[in-house]
Write a protein that holds these residues in place. Structure first.
Motif, PDB file in Angstrom:
ATOM      1  N   TRP A  96      46.716  59.631  29.633  1.00 26.01           N
ATOM      2  CA  TRP A  96      45.750  59.072  30.573  1.00 26.01           C
ATOM      3  C   TRP A  96      46.498  58.298  31.656  1.00 26.01           C
ATOM      4  CZ3 TRP A  96      43.563  53.692  30.541  1.00 26.01           C
ATOM      5  CH2 TRP A  96      42.569  53.548  31.524  1.00 26.01           C
ATOM      6  N   GLY A  97      46.229  58.644  32.902  1.00 24.96           N
ATOM      7  CA  GLY A  97      46.920  57.985  34.012  1.00 24.96           C
ATOM      8  C   GLY A  97      46.137  56.862  34.641  1.00 24.96           C
ATOM      9  N   ASN A 124      45.167  65.589  39.404  1.00 28.09           N
ATOM     10  CA  ASN A 124      45.165  66.197  38.068  1.00 28.09           C
ATOM     11  C   ASN A 124      44.363  65.352  37.074  1.00 28.09           C
ATOM     12  OD1 ASN A 124      45.964  68.261  36.255  1.00 28.09           O
ATOM     13  ND2 ASN A 124      47.635  67.011  35.495  1.00 28.09           N
ATOM     14  N   PHE A 125      43.144  64.995  37.442  1.00 24.90           N
ATOM     15  CA  PHE A 125      42.202  64.237  36.610  1.00 24.90           C
ATOM     16  C   PHE A 125      40.923  65.058  36.488  1.00 24.90           C
ATOM     17  CE2 PHE A 125      44.902  60.858  38.194  1.00 24.90           C
ATOM     18  CZ  PHE A 125      44.865  59.842  37.261  1.00 24.90           C
ATOM     19  N   PRO A 126      40.542  65.546  35.331  1.00 26.56           N
ATOM     20  CA  PRO A 126      41.334  65.618  34.102  1.00 26.56           C
ATOM     21  C   PRO A 126      42.323  66.782  34.193  1.00 26.56           C
ATOM     22  CG  PRO A 126      39.195  66.626  33.738  1.00 26.56           C
ATOM     23  CD  PRO A 126      39.172  66.071  35.138  1.00 26.56           C
ATOM     24  N   PRO A 127      43.332  66.805  33.331  1.00 29.26           N
ATOM     25  CA  PRO A 127      44.377  67.825  33.438  1.00 29.26           C
ATOM     26  C   PRO A 127      44.033  69.118  32.714  1.00 29.26           C
ATOM     27  CG  PRO A 127      44.946  66.300  31.715  1.00 29.26           C
ATOM     28  CD  PRO A 127      43.648  65.812  32.303  1.00 29.26           C
ATOM     29  N   PHE A 195      32.876  58.639  30.271  1.00 30.45           N
ATOM     30  CA  PHE A 195      34.203  58.627  30.870  1.00 30.45           C
ATOM     31  C   PHE A 195      34.678  60.031  31.238  1.00 30.45           C
ATOM     32  CE2 PHE A 195      38.736  59.323  30.419  1.00 30.45           C
ATOM     33  CZ  PHE A 195      39.207  58.500  31.430  1.00 30.45           C
ATOM     34  N   ALA A 196      34.535  60.975  30.314  1.00 28.94           N
ATOM     35  CA  ALA A 196      35.107  62.310  30.493  1.00 28.94           C
ATOM     36  C   ALA A 196      34.495  63.070  31.656  1.00 28.94           C
ATOM     37  CB  ALA A 196      34.959  63.114  29.199  1.00 28.94           C
ATOM     38  N   LYS A 228      52.572  71.356  29.476  1.00 30.56           N
ATOM     39  CA  LYS A 228      51.602  72.346  29.921  1.00 30.56           C
ATOM     40  C   LYS A 228      50.465  71.740  30.738  1.00 30.56           C
ATOM     41  CE  LYS A 228      52.227  75.703  26.178  1.00 30.56           C
ATOM     42  NZ  LYS A 228      51.522  76.496  25.125  1.00 30.56           N
ATOM     43  N   LEU A 229      50.355  70.428  30.722  1.00 31.95           N
ATOM     44  CA  LEU A 229      49.198  69.772  31.333  1.00 31.95           C
ATOM     45  C   LEU A 229      49.546  68.946  32.562  1.00 31.95           C
ATOM     46  CD1 LEU A 229      47.401  68.553  28.080  1.00 31.95           C
ATOM     47  CD2 LEU A 229      46.829  70.536  29.473  1.00 31.95           C
TER      48      LEU A 229
END
Length: 287
Positions: A96-97, A124-127, A195-196, A228-229
């Motif tokens: 998580w960034g 890249n949110f979400p990855p 959140f997601a 990979k992400l």
């Protein structure tokens, strides 16, 4: 485990204590403090504080009206630092960034250093495959299907799902612990879905990323060579944003570098800390 009541709800946290420099280690979705279980015992002379943030692995739900957007959680993390009166903190993020949004929110007065460990960045949110999960959670019946999948070992360990995070593989008893709260508590699941599905639009994410240039304190960027992400180029782009940064790429690792290469990550992290003035309480570096 200690617990503190914040404006959004209760936050559990692990605190190793001691007089050493403070490291606040954050986790991914829907993980918890055990993401760092291999690294914390190696951080001799440092005070490690690990909040279990409301990303789905939290054991007690937040208030129903809690702001669980990326920026809302950054503000919650800042509130956590303030309430515990943590100062000159090194904030370490992996997967998580979101902690990087402390900069955009102007909440870095207690932060002495930032450490980006193979995490979300830029747009890249979400990855990767997590984008598909976010879409699933938005459609009728999608949440129910997601919960069913999270309860299956074959899904958790799939290389198309959470198995993609680690080359070594996360033990399933650890992974079950991450997923248990959201599969057993409807209100934790509510928090997770909130959140997601809250990632800002691409243009907004890139705008927020530009704000990182304002952070003039030491930054360490640690990236994985077989991730990979999190695109490898993102590590280099992140390091280039900051006036005082260094980039280290770690071999033979996926996103969860604390899982795949804990000793090498600890070596890199403690070297950076010592170099930038965060000397451990025992005065010994390089362990």
């Amino acid at each position: 485990m200690p617990r503190i009541e914040l404006s959004a709800g209760p936050i559990d946290y692990l605190d190793t204590g001691g007089e050493g420099p403070v490291l606040v280690l954050t986790h991914g979705l829907p993980m918890n403090e055990t993401q760092w279980r291999k690294v914390v015992p190696l951080l001799h002379g440092y005070r490690c504080v690990l909040p279990t943030l409301p990303l789905g692995g939290h054991r007690t739900p937040m208030h129903a009206d809690a702001d669980l957007t990326q920026q809302g959680l950054a503000r919650l993390l800042a509130e956590f630092l303030e309430r515990l009166d943590l100062r000159d903190v090194t904030v370490v993020m992996n997967d998580w960034g979101g902690p990087q949004f402390l900069v955009a929110e102007g909440c870095t007065e207690r932060v002495a250093r930032l450490v980006f460990v193979a995490c979300e960045a830029f747009d890249n949110f979400p990855p990767g495959s997590a984008k598909g999960l976010a879409r699933l959670l938005r459609i009728p019946g999608g949440t129910k299907l997601a919960v069913w999948l999270f309860g299956r070992k074959w899904f958790r360990q799939s290389r198309q799902a959470y198995g993609a995070l680690s080359l070594r593989g996360v033990p399933d008893e650890v992974m079950r612990d991450w997923f248990e709260p959201l599969t057993s508590d409807a209100n934790v699941l509510r928090d997770f879905v909130k959140f997601a599905t809250s990632a800002p639009k691409r243009a907004r994410l890139l705008e927020l990323s530009e704000r990182l240039r304002e952070f003039d304190r030491p930054v360490l960027v640690v990236w994985a060579d077989r991730d990979k992400l999190m695109p490898r180029a993102h590590g280099r782009r992140l390091a280039a944003l900051f006036p005082d940064s260094r980039l280290v790429e770690i071999a033979s690792s996926g996103t969860l570098i604390p899982e795949d290469q804990p000793e090498r990550l600890t070596e890199v992290l403690t070297g950076f800390l010592a170099e930038t003035g965060a000397v451990p309480a025992d005065g010994v570096t390089g362990r």
